[in-house]
Design an enzyme around this catalytic site. Structure first.
Site, PDB file in Angstrom:
ATOM      1  CB  CYS A 163      66.573  34.988  -6.616  1.00 38.20           C
ATOM      2  SG  CYS A 163      67.549  33.477  -6.682  1.00 38.20           S
ATOM      3  CB  THR A 165      60.879  35.483  -1.318  1.00 37.99           C
ATOM      4  OG1 THR A 165      59.680  35.262  -2.056  1.00 37.99           O
ATOM      5  CG2 THR A 165      60.554  35.615   0.156  1.00 37.99           C
ATOM      6  CD  GLU A 166      65.384  41.300  -0.921  1.00 39.47           C
ATOM      7  OE1 GLU A 166      65.859  41.580  -2.017  1.00 39.47           O
ATOM      8  OE2 GLU A 166      65.336  42.104   0.047  1.00 39.47           O
ATOM      9  N   GLY A 168      62.931  40.054   4.624  1.00 35.96           N
ATOM     10  CA  GLY A 168      62.039  41.111   5.073  1.00 35.96           C
ATOM     11  C   GLY A 168      60.979  41.510   4.073  1.00 35.96           C
ATOM     12  N   GLY A 170      58.233  39.467   1.806  1.00 35.45           N
ATOM     13  CA  GLY A 170      57.571  38.290   1.269  1.00 35.45           C
ATOM     14  C   GLY A 170      56.442  38.728   0.357  1.00 35.45           C
ATOM     15  CB  SER A 171      52.850  39.390   1.007  1.00 36.52           C
ATOM     16  OG  SER A 171      52.519  38.077   1.410  1.00 36.52           O
ATOM     17  N   GLY A 279      52.207  33.073 -14.631  1.00 39.86           N
ATOM     18  CA  GLY A 279      52.336  31.696 -15.101  1.00 39.86           C
ATOM     19  C   GLY A 279      52.668  30.740 -13.975  1.00 39.86           C
ATOM     20  N   GLY A 379      43.905   5.825  10.526  1.00 42.07           N
ATOM     21  CA  GLY A 379      45.271   5.798  11.032  1.00 42.07           C
ATOM     22  C   GLY A 379      46.290   5.456   9.961  1.00 42.07           C
ATOM     23  CD  GLU A 402      55.367  30.476  -7.827  1.00 41.38           C
ATOM     24  OE1 GLU A 402      55.886  31.587  -7.648  1.00 41.38           O
ATOM     25  OE2 GLU A 402      55.826  29.657  -8.639  1.00 41.38           O
TER      26      GLU A 402
END
Length: 420
Positions: A163, A165-166, A168, A170-171, A279, A379, A402
Site C-alpha cells: 500500500c 499509491t494514493e 492524489g 501516484g508517481s 525488486g 481476427g 511499480e
C-alpha cells in the site's frame, strides 16, 4: 520450518514432473513443439536453476494455463492454486529459510516468475507483489515481526498487499497524505490507498504512512492486519486486465495499529518502499518476459499452421522478419532483466539504475511482442478463445505500475546527467 524445506520439495517434485523437455503453453497446438533454441530461457542457467525453472514451467502449464481464461472472465482470485505454488517454495522465494522462505537469489526469482507467467500473468504478478511484501517484513522487520508474519506469508496461508499509491500521489509517492498519529502504543491511521492489488481479499497490508513532516523523511512503514477496526475497502475495480486479482481502495478511518507493527524506525518508510520497488521492478519485468515468451511461441505455431493464398504464413518473409525481431527483443529483454537482478542481489552501485532500465525496456518491448503476436493471429487474435489477447491485456499495466516507465526514464537520465 527447516532451512531446506521449500527447496527440497522443489527438487523432489522436479525429479518426477520435469522429465519432459517441452514447455507447455496456453493455446498451443496439439504438436506441443519444443522451445526454439534461440529463445530458450534456460540458456546461461545453472543446473539447479534449470531444475526449479522446469518445476515452475510445469506448474504454469498444468495448474495455471488451463484456468487462465476462466479466472480472467469470472474474475476469480485463485487462492488455492497460489497455495499449491507456495508448497513448491514460491510464496517466499527470496525470504530467508529460518522463517519459511526459500532463500533464493533475485536471479532465481526472475527465472521463476518468467516461467510462471507463461501460465497466467495476472496471477503471477500478484504472487510477485506478495513476495515483495514478505521480503520487506523479512528484511526490515525485527525477529518478533519476522516470526509472526513470514511463515504464514511464505505458505500463502495469509496473503499480503503493498500500500503506497494514493488517489492524489501516484508517481510522486513522497507526497502521500495517509497520516499516522501516535497515541500511546498505537498509531491512528487516516487516509486512502488506491489501486491496491488483493485489497479486501488479503490479510496483511504493508502501508506507507506519514508519521512526520512533508517529504520522504516523514514517511514510515507499518503492517496492518485485516480485521483491524477502522480498516475498510472500496468497491472492486473493473479492469482491462489483471482480472484474476482483485483491486480495491484501502481506506483507513481512525484505524489503530500497534506501534510494534512498524517496520524499522520512524522516517524509514520511504526508503523501505523504494528498496521494495527495486525488486518489484525486476519481478514485474520478469512477468512481462513470460508473457512475451509465450506469445512468441504462440505466434510461431500459428504461422506454421495458418494458410493464406495457398501456403502457410511461415513462408511470408515479412512475417518471418517480424518473428525474428520479436525473438531478438525477447532475448535482449531477458538478458537485461537478469543482469539487473544480479546487480540487485550483489547490492552493486548501479543496481537502482539497471532495475529501472530493465523495467522500462522489458515492459515496453514485451508489450510490443505480445501486440505483434496478436496482429499475426489476425481476427483470431482478437477472440477470447485465443490466449494471445489476454497476454496483451494483462501486461499493458506493467508499463504503469511499480513506477511508470516515464519515471524510469527520469531515474536513468538523472543518473546520466549527474555524473561528471
Amino acid at each position: 520450518m527447516a532451512a531446506a524445506g521449500p527447496l527440497s520439495r522443489v527438487f523432489r517434485l522436479s525429479s518426477i514432473i520435469c522429465r519432459r523437455n517441452q514447455r507447455l503453453f496456453p493455446g498451443r497446438s496439439s504438436h506441443r513443439r519444443g522451445i526454439a533454441s534461440c529463445v530458450d530461457p534456460a540458456h546461461g542457467l545453472t543446473d539447479e536453476q534449470r531444475e526449479f525453472q522446469k518445476v515452475a514451467f510445469d506448474f504454469a502449464a498444468n495448474e495455471m494455463a488451463p484456468h487462465m481464461a476462466e479466472w480472467d472472465q469470472k474474475e476469480i482470485f485463485p487462492v488455492e492454486t497460489m497455495r499449491k505454488a507456495a508448497q513448491l517454495g514460491f510464496g517466499g522465494i527470496y525470504v530467508q529459510p529460518d522463517v519459511g522462505g526459500s532463500g533464493l537469489s533475485r536471479l532465481d526469482t526472475s527465472v521463476i516468475f518468467e516461467a510462471l507467467s507463461t501460465g497466467c500473468v495476472s496471477t503471477t504478478a500478484y504472487i510477485s507483489i506478495h513476495n515483495m511484501c514478505a521480503w520487506m517484513i523479512d528484511t526490515f522487520g525485527n525477529n518478533e515481526q519476522r516470526e509472526r508474519f513470514c511463515p504464514d506469508l511464505c505458505s500463502m496461508e495469509k496473503l499480503a498487499s503493498y500500500c503506497l499509491t494514493e488517489p492524489g500521489s501516484g508517481s510522486d509517492a513522497a507526497s502521500l497524505l495517509t497520516s499516522a498519529q501516535r497515541q500511546g502504543d498505537h498509531y491512528i491511521l487516516n487516509g486512502t490507498k488506491a489501486f491496491i492489488s488483493g485489497g479486501g481479499d488479503t490479510d496483511v497490508y504493508v502501508v506507507m504512512c506519514r508519521t512526520g513532516g512533508k517529504g520522504p523523511k516523514g514517511i514510515s512503514c507499518v503492517v496492518v492486519e485485516k480485521g483491524t477496526p477502522g480498516l475498510n475497502f472500496g468497491k472492486k475495480e473493473k479492469k482491462m486486465g489483471w482480472n484474476s486479482q482483485p483491486t480495491r481502495a484501502v481506506i483507513f478511518e481512525d484505524c489503530a495499529v500497534p506501534v510494534s507493527n512498524r517496520l524499522g524506525e520512524e522516517g524509514q518508510g520511504f526508503s523501505i518502499a523504494m528498496k521494495g520497488l527495486n525488486g518489484g521492478r525486476i519481478n514485474i519485468a520478469s512477468c512481462s518476459l513470460g508473457a512475451a515468451h509465450a506469445c512468441v511461441q504462440l505466434a510461431r505455431d500459428h504461422l506454421l499452421v495458418r494458410k493464406q493464398f495457398g501456403e502457410t504464413l511461415s513462408n511470408n518473409q515479412f512475417l518471418q522478419f517480424k518473428l525474428a525481431e520479436m525473438a531478438t527483443k525477447l532475448v535482449a529483454s531477458r538478458l537485461l532483466v537478469r543482469e539487473a537482478a544480479t546487480a540487485l542481489q550483489e547490492s552493486r552501485s548501479d543496481a537502482v539504475f539497471l532495475c529501472s532500465m530493465a523495467k522500462l525496456f522489458a515492459t515496453d518491448e514485451c508489450f510490443d511482442i505480445c501486440n505483434q503476436a496478436l496482429q499475426m493471429h489476425g481476427g483470431y487474435g482478437y477472440l477470447k478463445d485465443y490466449a494471445v489477447q489476454q497476454f496483451v491485456r494483462d501486461i499493458r499495466v506493467h508499463q504503469i505500475l511499480e513506477g511508470t516507465n516515464e519515471v524510469m526514464r527520469l531515474i536513468i537520465s538523472r543518473n546520466l546527467l549527474s555524473e561528471s
